[in-house]
Structures are given as C-alpha cells and as structure tokens.
Design a protein around this motif. Structure first.
Motif, PDB file in Angstrom:
ATOM      1  N   GLY A  68      -1.051  -3.895  -3.236  1.00  0.00           N
ATOM      2  CA  GLY A  68      -1.060  -2.430  -3.242  1.00  0.00           C
ATOM      3  C   GLY A  68      -2.100  -1.842  -4.149  1.00  0.00           C
ATOM      4  N   ASP A  69      -2.397  -2.512  -5.273  1.00  0.00           N
ATOM      5  CA  ASP A  69      -3.385  -1.986  -6.208  1.00  0.00           C
ATOM      6  C   ASP A  69      -4.786  -2.003  -5.608  1.00  0.00           C
ATOM      7  N   LYS A  70      -5.113  -3.126  -4.930  1.00  0.00           N
ATOM      8  CA  LYS A  70      -6.444  -3.254  -4.333  1.00  0.00           C
ATOM      9  C   LYS A  70      -6.505  -2.724  -2.913  1.00  0.00           C
ATOM     10  N   ARG A  71      -5.323  -2.405  -2.340  1.00  0.00           N
ATOM     11  CA  ARG A  71      -5.238  -1.962  -0.940  1.00  0.00           C
ATOM     12  C   ARG A  71      -5.840  -3.023  -0.023  1.00  0.00           C
ATOM     13  N   GLU A  72      -5.404  -4.285  -0.222  1.00  0.00           N
ATOM     14  CA  GLU A  72      -5.941  -5.398   0.540  1.00  0.00           C
ATOM     15  C   GLU A  72      -4.821  -6.172   1.225  1.00  0.00           C
ATOM     16  N   ILE A  73      -5.113  -6.623   2.446  1.00  0.00           N
ATOM     17  CA  ILE A  73      -4.222  -7.506   3.184  1.00  0.00           C
ATOM     18  C   ILE A  73      -4.861  -8.887   3.213  1.00  0.00           C
ATOM     19  N   SER A  74      -4.099  -9.906   2.856  1.00  0.00           N
ATOM     20  CA  SER A  74      -4.601 -11.281   2.855  1.00  0.00           C
ATOM     21  C   SER A  74      -3.747 -12.124   3.791  1.00  0.00           C
TER      22      SER A  74
END
Length: 223
Positions: A68-74
């Motif tokens: 959520g902090d980086k707004r990234e999906i891995s």
C-alpha cells in the motif's frame, strides 16, 4: 487487509463477453482455470469482463502481494527465486591488440563480458567472453587459420575454446582476404571476476597443411 484487484480478461479460452456499456455483477458467467471452475466475483465493465487478480493468480499457483505504501502489486510464480530476476549487464572494453603469426594477422578491437549472449534469436543465452576481431591473410597464397578452435585462459583459471558459438572469421583464406566478426568463448565460472585473459593461437598452415607461422600467446588486460 487484502485489497481487491480486478483484471480485464483478454485471454482466449478464459472468457469472452460483449454487453452494453455499464458495470454490473455477472453471476451467470463461469470462470474456468485449467479446467477447474473457480468461484470469483466477475463483473462486466464497458463490455469487458473483469475478475479479481488475486483469484486468477493464486489459482495458477502464484503469490500475490500488495504494498500500500508503494502502491505496487507483486505477482510471483511458485518456486520463483527473486535473485534470478537480477541480470548483470554486459561490460565492454575497447582494446588494441594485434596477433600476428606468419602472414596471418588478427586485430582485436573490443572484448565484451556478456552474461546472456545469444548467437541467434532462437538460442539459449550463455555467459560469454566475446572478442570483436578482424583477421587477414596478408600474403597472396591460400592459407588456413583456425583461430576459433584455439583457446583463452582467464585470470580465473578457466580454459575454453571458441569453436561452438563464433562467427566465420577463420578457416580458409584466399590471398589478401579479410574477415570480420566475433569469437565467442562460453564461460562456466564467475564472469564478473574476469579481468584479464591469455589468448593462445596456433600458427596458420598452407594448402598442404604445412605450418607457416608459430603458436602465439597474447595477454589481454581488461580495463
């Protein structure tokens, strides 16, 4: 808290839909992954079918993480080693090296340490030391010089021949012929530790296979 992520289904064989503009739950549409019926909250948005990304990924054995902090999906496949995705870039060194044996001469202009060299688009990548060379028969006689069959010895104590992946810069030379291309040496050890190499070249021979030059060992320093 898991975040709901939706992905448009553009993959053939999963689902196809064409509806009026709008967005609504598509309870009558079934999702099959590898032949298995998957319980998922499908939606139709502007004529495209959407399904939660986590559902699809985890059904295929992948792990999904949301930062959520980086707004990234891995998304990582099962058994994926994150270190394997780190590719060391190739490193090239401009050099001025000449190897002369009898009437045959070779100029080496560049040495490249390539961690993923491919001789063509269909071949598997290899770790390689790549020499950009120009070879020349300075005489009027037809000579043979098989430099790609010769060897390099690296400072990491690895010895290897270049005959498997090299271009046609050797073989038969009619008088005054010049050939340019790459000599490629596959490396099994640590490519990044190579700082120098010795190139050992056998002498050329005439059309009767009589030697007309001596074996030469040339040191190449990479800096």
């Amino acid at each position: 808290m898991k975040k709901k992520l939706l992905i448009a289904l553009g993959l053939s064989g999963i689902i196809a839909a064409s509806v009026a503009v709008g967005a609504y739950a598509a309870s009558d549409i079934k999702l099959f992954i590898n032949g298995k019926l998957i319980n998922a909250d499908l939606q139709i948005v502007d004529g495209s079918s959407y399904v939660p990304l986590r559902v699809v990924s985890e059904s295929l054995g992948a792990d999904v993480k949301w930062d959520g902090d980086k707004r990234e999906i891995s998304i990582s496949a099962k058994g994926f080693d994150p270190n394997s995705a780190i590719v060391t870039p190739s490193k090239s060194y401009n050099v001025k090296v000449n190897v002369t044996s009898g009437p045959m001469t070779m100029d080496i202009s560049k040495v490249t340490l390539d961690p993923a060299y491919k001789s063509n688009q269909y071949s598997q990548p290899i770790k390689a030391v790549v020499l950009d060379v120009k070879t020349e028969n300075t005489s009027n006689e037809t000579l043979n010089w098989y430099v790609t069959q010769d060897k390099i010895v690296t400072n990491t104590k690895e010895q290897v021949s270049g005959y498997l992946y090299s271009e046609q810069v050797d073989g038969e030379f009619i008088g005054k012929v010049v050939k340019t291309g790459k000599i490629v040496f596959e490396i099994k050890g640590d490519l990044t530790s190579i700082t120098s190499l010795n190139y050992v070249v056998e002498g050329p021979s005439d059309k009767n296979y009589k030697r007309v030059g001596e074996t030469k060992t040339t040191e190449i320093i990479l800096k």
